[in-house]
Write an enzyme that holds these catalytic residues in place. Structure first.
Site, short mmCIF file in Angstrom:
data_model
loop_
_atom_site.label_atom_id
_atom_site.label_comp_id
_atom_site.label_asym_id
_atom_site.label_seq_id
_atom_site.Cartn_x
_atom_site.Cartn_y
_atom_site.Cartn_z
N ASP A 1 0.92 -1.13 0.00
CA ASP A 1 0.00 0.00 0.00
C ASP A 1 0.97 1.18 0.00
OD1 ASP A 1 -1.36 2.32 1.04
OD2 ASP A 1 -3.01 0.99 1.54
N HIS A 2 1.13 1.84 -1.14
CA HIS A 2 2.28 2.76 -1.24
C HIS A 2 2.17 3.93 -0.26
CE1 HIS A 2 -0.25 5.23 -3.93
NE2 HIS A 2 0.62 6.21 -3.72
N HIS B 1 -5.66 3.09 1.28
CA HIS B 1 -4.80 4.22 1.69
C HIS B 1 -5.40 5.03 2.85
CE1 HIS B 1 -2.75 3.19 -1.91
NE2 HIS B 1 -3.41 3.96 -2.75
#
Ligand code: BG6
Length: 477
Positions: A179-180, A241
């Site tokens: 999950d950047h 996010h």
């Protein structure tokens, strides 16, 4: 660092070009790659090693944050790159791949540590994982790791099914879910920064009146209609996010002990999140879709006029939510989250508003991107902000890692086997559980879809969500 082979599925794809190669290059420049490192790029197209390397070089020139000046450094970096043709459905291609990898490992005389990075659509995850397992690619003497990108499932049931399938090939400890947002420098250092900010300002955390988390984007659906029209803002941003930001923030406050494991703490947050019932979703959630409008002086079309989107699409491009964490510390603090496409500005920001008696409000602001920093600001409240003097912001601290791309950190962590900043299955499952009533309410049309003009801050119902509690979104100028 242990030697490793990076096996990249989707090596000719967009994510690889924009993010993975530039991140690997930066790690190489910073001497953070294993000294014996090899990358096998996989794709359906026939490509020679040379063409593959020159494509990678091109992507570095376009997307790398370090200037690609020194031809020798690039050449050295690209020496590790090989290309191999593979059709993800063909079992015999995996047998051939095993041979290729073994030959490279022998040539370099390295332990068979293999990282399988699936930079492909989620519909291929199960097949690839099963084929890796069955072909013996993963049963080497070294370690094996699977790296996947969100979305992890489409809803609670499909996420569980996917996870079950992945677990037949990889243990949970071997699965790295990117999950950047968890790789962003400000998110990783949030705890440390918040604690120093709080003590500097002598503000007691129990005085927090509300929290708002915004991830506003100016971009629209771009060329991703096929994916986005089935995902919407809720699956594309919110379930992952946005809930990760909420977890990271609330586990760090009021006083996290360093020894506690992040995964365990995040699970605790998700378990104390007050569940929604699909019948009262519309009381807590605002669902929006952008219409035509103007962004930065240019006219843009509405969502349903975008290429590939059906005129009658009811897909959400915006969500605002009111959440409540039911634990003794947070129970009186509403948490507002919003995210949307085609909004006025690109910003990801957390605003912590303190209780105060007068018209001046104390705010602690965490800027996550595109600017990074943590600020304290004393501000006048009110909706008519045009006649308010610009308040003075004092910067309390900023991250030492500024400008670093999330993928650099996450790929490095995966190579060294540190799962701290990856999404753990428990929290992914709990996030889907929390989000499921919203998905149900959307599907059954129990929640109205509000059209907002592109270039705005979303539908005005998102403002009313806060006004009901006596708050407003900060910085919507
Ligand atoms: C991605 C979403 O995960 O995050 C995109 O799929 C979105 O739709 C992007 O644009 C936003 O990321 P960032 O880092 O630019 O805030």
């Amino acid at each position: 660092m242990e030697p490793a082979t990076f096996v990249l599925f989707g090596a000719t794809g967009d994510l690889a070009k924009r993010k993975i190669y530039p991140a690997l290059f930066q790690l190489f420049v910073d001497q953070k790659l294993p000294s014996s490192f090899s990358l096998i790029g996989l794709g359906r197209r026939e490509l020679s090693h040379e063409t593959f390397r020159s494509n990678v070089e091109q992507s570095l020139i376009t997307f790398s944050r370090s200037e690609v000046k020194d031809a020798d450094v690039v050449k050295k970096f690209l020496r590790a790159f090989r290309y191999h043709v593979l059709d993800v459905d063909r079992k015999e291609d995996y047998t051939k791949l095993l041979q290729v990898i073994e030959e490279r490992e022998e040539e370099l005389n390295i332990t068979p540590n293999r990282m399988f990075y699936l930079s492909v659509g989620p519909e291929f995850f199960e097949t690839i994982a099963a084929n890796i397992h069955e072909s013996g690619l993963g049963s080497a003497n070294g370690w094996k790791r699977l790296v996947i990108e969100k979305p992890f499932g489409h809803d609670l049931v499909s996420a569980r099914k996917l996870n079950h399938k992945l677990n037949q090939a990889f243990d949970e400890a071997e699965i790295y879910r990117i999950d950047h947002y968890l790789g962003k420098p400000m998110v990783q250092q949030m705890g440390q920064l918040l604690h120093s900010a709080l003590s500097e300002q002598d503000l007691r955390t129990r005085d927090i009146a509300s929290i708002q988390i915004s991830a506003n984007e100016t971009l629209g659906v771009e060329e991703r209609a096929g994916y986005y029209d089935h995902a919407g803002a809720i699956r594309d941003m919110f379930q992952n996010h946005m809930l990760q930001l909420l977890m990271m923030l609330t586990i760090e406050l009021p006083n996290r002990s360093a020894v506690e494991e992040v995964g365990k703490l995040k699970r605790k947050v998700m378990k104390t999140l007050k569940p929604l019932n699909k019948m009262d979703v519309s009381h807590h959630i605002v669902r929006g879709q952008y219409g035509a409008g103007e962004i930065k002086g240019g006219q843009v079309v509405g969502y349903t006029d975008e290429p590939g989107i059906a005129l009658e699409s009811q897909n959400d491009t915006f969500i605002a939510a009111r959440l409540q964490v039911n634990d003794p510390f947070w129970k009186d603090t509403p948490i507002y989250i919003r995210t949307g496409k085609r909004l006025k500005e690109k910003v990801t920001r957390i605003v912590i508003e303190y209780k105060s008696r007068g018209p001046l409000k104390d705010l602690l602001i965490v800027e996550i991107g595109p600017n990074e920093g943590i600020f304290f600001q004393r501000s006048q409240s009110g909706q008519e902000r045009s006649d308010i003097e610009m308040p003075v912001r004092s910067q309390l601290s900023f991250t030492k890692e500024g400008g670093k791309d999330a993928y650099e950190t996450l790929i490095h962590d995966a190579l060294i086997g540190d799962k701290t900043y990856f999404a753990h299955w428990d929290e992914v499952e709990l996030s889907w559980e929390w989000v499921q009533p919203i998905l149900d309410a959307y599907r059954e049309n129990l929640t109205p879809l509000h059209i907002y003009p592109a270039g705005s801050y979303g539908p005005h119902e998102a403002d009313e969500l806060l006004e009901r509690d006596g708050f407003h979104w900060w910085f919507d100028f």
